[in-house]
Write a protein that holds these residues in place. Structure first.
Motif, PDB file in Angstrom:
ATOM      1  N   LEU A 113      14.876  33.596  37.193  1.00 35.12           N
ATOM      2  CA  LEU A 113      14.365  33.281  35.862  1.00 35.12           C
ATOM      3  C   LEU A 113      13.669  34.496  35.266  1.00 35.12           C
ATOM      4  O   LEU A 113      12.827  35.130  35.916  1.00 35.12           O
ATOM      5  N   THR A 114      14.036  34.838  34.026  1.00 36.49           N
ATOM      6  CA  THR A 114      13.314  35.872  33.282  1.00 36.49           C
ATOM      7  C   THR A 114      12.994  35.323  31.908  1.00 36.49           C
ATOM      8  O   THR A 114      13.702  34.448  31.390  1.00 36.49           O
ATOM      9  N   ASP A 115      11.953  35.836  31.332  1.00 34.46           N
ATOM     10  CA  ASP A 115      11.545  35.409  30.002  1.00 34.46           C
ATOM     11  C   ASP A 115      12.299  36.228  28.968  1.00 34.46           C
ATOM     12  O   ASP A 115      12.296  37.455  29.019  1.00 34.46           O
ATOM     13  N   GLY A 116      12.943  35.551  28.052  1.00 35.46           N
ATOM     14  CA  GLY A 116      13.688  36.274  27.028  1.00 35.46           C
ATOM     15  C   GLY A 116      15.181  36.163  27.264  1.00 35.46           C
ATOM     16  O   GLY A 116      15.640  35.566  28.238  1.00 35.46           O
ATOM     17  N   VAL A 170      14.246  31.460  26.630  1.00 35.99           N
ATOM     18  CA  VAL A 170      13.693  31.909  25.347  1.00 35.99           C
ATOM     19  C   VAL A 170      12.864  30.780  24.755  1.00 35.99           C
ATOM     20  O   VAL A 170      13.402  29.787  24.248  1.00 35.99           O
ATOM     21  N   ASP A 171      11.560  30.935  24.817  1.00 35.74           N
ATOM     22  CA  ASP A 171      10.652  29.941  24.236  1.00 35.74           C
ATOM     23  C   ASP A 171      10.533  30.214  22.730  1.00 35.74           C
ATOM     24  O   ASP A 171      10.445  31.365  22.305  1.00 35.74           O
ATOM     25  N   VAL A 195      12.210  22.784  21.295  1.00 35.07           N
ATOM     26  CA  VAL A 195      13.547  23.249  21.659  1.00 35.07           C
ATOM     27  C   VAL A 195      13.489  24.715  22.069  1.00 35.07           C
ATOM     28  O   VAL A 195      12.926  25.552  21.352  1.00 35.07           O
ATOM     29  N   VAL A 196      14.065  25.009  23.218  1.00 35.32           N
ATOM     30  CA  VAL A 196      14.147  26.385  23.722  1.00 35.32           C
ATOM     31  C   VAL A 196      15.610  26.729  23.922  1.00 35.32           C
ATOM     32  O   VAL A 196      16.471  25.844  23.971  1.00 35.32           O
ATOM     33  N   ARG A 255       1.824  21.814  28.498  1.00 33.58           N
ATOM     34  CA  ARG A 255       2.314  23.195  28.389  1.00 33.58           C
ATOM     35  C   ARG A 255       3.760  23.220  28.890  1.00 33.58           C
ATOM     36  O   ARG A 255       4.021  23.442  30.072  1.00 33.58           O
ATOM     37  N   ALA A 256       4.672  22.978  27.970  1.00 33.20           N
ATOM     38  CA  ALA A 256       6.079  22.872  28.347  1.00 33.20           C
ATOM     39  C   ALA A 256       6.696  24.260  28.461  1.00 33.20           C
ATOM     40  O   ALA A 256       7.401  24.724  27.566  1.00 33.20           O
TER      41      ALA A 256
END
Lengths: 212, 455
Positions: free
Chosen positions: B210-213, B254-255, B366-367, B399-400
């Motif tokens: 998992l990576t952010d973005g 992607v949040d 929605v992400v 905190r989703a």
């Protein structure tokens, strides 16, 4: 001085009259309220203190997790093991050792960051408490913002048990300690009553303390 | 001089009025786009839509958007409810932080800090940190100064994940390869966390990284990149390929996505009947996504005034929010298309879906979730990704966001105090070793004087 020293944490910050150590959560069974601990001062010196507070701080994430109906074991483990929120032990300085000599005075300087704090065993507890004229009680009586009555009562109970068990212990140490407190608090009746009340809870069976 | 707060009040009032009008317009656009999505969701219409995307890519420079996956036997409006929890998985999350070089400071240096955490369905979690100091030649790629450490940081995150999965699987060759690519993976002190604990999950059925973005390695537009981008992209694709060999499931999370990928796709068929033949793709005016005549990046056409961008301003999130009302539901998969992505091998190219991670039906969140094509083609793998993310996003009440990603961020974050510590260490060492006493720039010294006075 002692055989097998049990480490309870490392120093975070210190002053002349008190210091704070950080302890890993998984080692929380080692330190306890009222325990006598020792920190090095270099060479042949060490400073002694009584643990008067154990604090577990929270942060935003822990506060949020506390709202959950259930928290996974892995999440609990992660927060206790990996997050940089150590348990803090607050320690009241009550004396120091120079060579083999124990003094119930404030030390010449505080310990240094990350110095290892160790739990004093029975021999060291007997030696510290039997030295001098119990002068270290004044550090406790003078301190502000600590649970003084419970600290004295718990400490006296632990010390009395050590004196009972150790070959070099003084069986009448507990009585001398209480007499000393009565003398020191003779002009503060309310405080004296509170201390004696706490001692009554700590020593419900009198001076002979059963093994725990 | 403080901000002109008095003058700002009028600007704020005007902006709020504009926002209210814009909100009403976007709500209308969202309804239109949703109707369009339903009209083109299935059968031949869906196929024609895919063909129009191919046309747009050929005819419009810089076009970027979604494309239907014709191999998927489901409409574009398909909704997948949250799956049952999965057993026997491990999530490896990586995040990076950095210190950017400051030419006004005493020492010109940079730092990349990678935090990596591992959580499994069972077993003790793990947290590692790996730090790389960049100084002198390290800050250059070839003859050019690097494009900023962001690119190197993003690359290091992926390399760290490939390395971690290699350790987990006991794949020594890939482990050594990643350690050569990012040396701190092997050179860390014991206090930074040891990787051998990862082997507790060696037999895990599913390994999700998992990576952010976005999954895509973000860089400049094709043709505008510096010398650093191409080799970085190749290294990134190598790491992604290693993850495929290791049978991991890479995910880019992607949040609060602002992209309009599906919206751009729908704009290609706005005003076209789904049953008609494939007509010419609408022209896109300069300033609405393509460079201007002088080669400068497009500034964006005025909202509501560009017939070629009828849905300009509408994001995919706003489009999908009605479709994904159910907590934990995800959309169908789309393929992400752009000219830049043509450099990705077909199996590595990103696909994506939208996911509602909110536990409250009245407040969807929605992400966008991106996975490489090889994961997207495997329905079971997609279901695992869906299930794991849904579980991760429900760990912290209110905190989703995936817990593992947040922890990776916490592990990686470099504070101002950290910067000062590293700077002091460098200064002290330089002074001792070389007798050099570096100074801040005159500009910085004046700024610091001002800051001290202001306090």
């Amino acid at each position: 001085m002692s055989g097998q020293a049990i480490s309870v944490g490392r120093l975070l910050r210190a002053g002349t009259t008190a210091f704070v150590a950080g302890c890993q959560v998984q080692h929380l069974d080692r330190p306890y309220f009222g325990a006598l601990v020792r920190a090095p001062l270099g060479d042949d010196k060490a400073v002694y203190g009584l643990i008067y507070d154990l604090r577990i701080e929270d942060d935003g994430l822990v506060r949020q997790l506390a709202l959950a109906d259930t928290v996974q074991e892995t999440v609990i483990h992660d927060n206790r093991t990996h997050r940089n929120v150590p348990v803090e032990l607050s320690v009241l300085t009550v004396g120091y050792r120079q060579g083999e000599r124990v003094l119930h005075l404030l030390p010449p300087r505080p310990p240094l960051s990350l110095d290892r704090i160790v739990l004093c065993d029975e021999a060291e507890l007997v030696r510290f408490t039997a030295s001098g004229r119990l002068g270290y009680f004044r550090h406790v009586l003078r301190a502000q913002g600590i649970p003084m009555e419970d600290l004295l009562a718990t400490h006296i109970r632990q010390a009395q048990r050590a004196h009972q068990r150790h070959p070099e212990g003084q069986p009448d140490w507990g009585r001398r300690a209480v007499q000393r407190l009565v003398t020191l608090l003779r002009d503060d009746y309310e405080q004296l009553v509170r201390v004696l009340d706490a001692l009554g809870d700590a020593l419900p069976d009198g001076w002979h303390i059963e093994e725990e | 001089m403080p901000v002109d707060y008095a003058g700002m009040r009028e600007q704020v009032a005007r902006a709020v009025q504009q926002q209210a009008a814009q909100r009403a317009r976007l709500d209308g656009l969202a309804r239109q786009a949703q109707a369009l999505l339903r009209a083109w969701a299935e059968g031949e219409a869906r196929q024609r839509l895919a063909e129009r995307v191919e046309q747009a890519l050929r005819l419009q420079r810089g076009w970027r958007g979604a494309q239907p996956l014709l191999d998927l036997d489901e409409p574009l409006t398909a909704v997948h409810p949250p799956p049952a929890p999965v057993a026997d998985w491990v999530v490896l999350a990586a995040d990076g932080s950095q210190i950017n070089p400051d030419r006004h400071a005493e020492v010109y240096f940079g730092l990349i800090n990678i935090g990596l955490v591992a959580f499994g369905a069972t077993g003790a979690p793990l947290a590692l940190v790996r730090s790389r100091l960049l100084i002198g030649e390290d800050l250059f790629v070839g003859a050019e100064e690097g494009p900023g450490l962001g690119l190197q940081r993003d690359l290091a995150e992926r390399q760290a994940l490939a390395w971690a999965v290699a350790v987990l699987r006991g794949e020594e060759r890939i482990r050594r390869q990643m350690e050569q690519a990012f040396a701190p993976l092997a050179e860390a002190s014991p206090g930074a966390g040891q990787a051998e604990g990862l082997q507790a999950w060696r037999e895990a059925a599913w390994v999700v990284t998992l990576t952010d973005g976005p999954l895509e390695l973000w860089g400049a537009r094709p043709g505008e990149e510096g010398a650093a981008y191409a080799p970085s992209l190749q290294s990134y694709l190598d790491a992604l390929e290693q993850l495929r060999c290791l049978q991991a499931l890479p995910v880019g999370y992607v949040d609060r996505p602002r992209a309009d990928l599906v919206v751009r796709m729908l704009e290609l068929v706005q005003g076209v009947a789904p049953t008609s033949g494939v007509g010419p793709v609408p022209e896109v005016l300069p300033g609405a996504g393509t460079p201007g005549p002088d080669g400068s990046p497009g500034a964006g056409a005025p909202l509501g005034g560009d017939p070629a961008r009828p849905f300009l301003g509408l994001s995919d999130r706003e489009l999908m929010v009605e479709l994904l009302r159910q907590p934990g539901a995800r959309s169908t998969l789309f393929r992400l298309r752009s000219q830049a992505l043509e450099r990705y091998a077909p199996d590595l190219a990103p696909w994506f879906f939208y996911l509602n991670v909110s536990p409250w039906p009245e407040r969807p969140w929605v992400v966008r979730v991106e996975v490489p094509a090889w994961v997207g083609r495997d329905p079971q793998a997609v279901q695992v990704v869906h299930a794991v993310l849904w579980e991760q996003c429900r760990i912290v009440p209110g905190r989703a966001y995936p817990y593992a990603l947040h922890r990776a961020h916490e592990t990686a974050v470099v504070t101002r105090e950290d910067r000062e510590q590293v700077s002091r260490l460098l200064l002290a060492t330089l002074q001792q070793a070389l007798g050099v006493v570096p100074e801040r720039s005159q500009k910085q010294r004046l700024k610091d004087d001002f800051t001290r006075r202001a306090r």
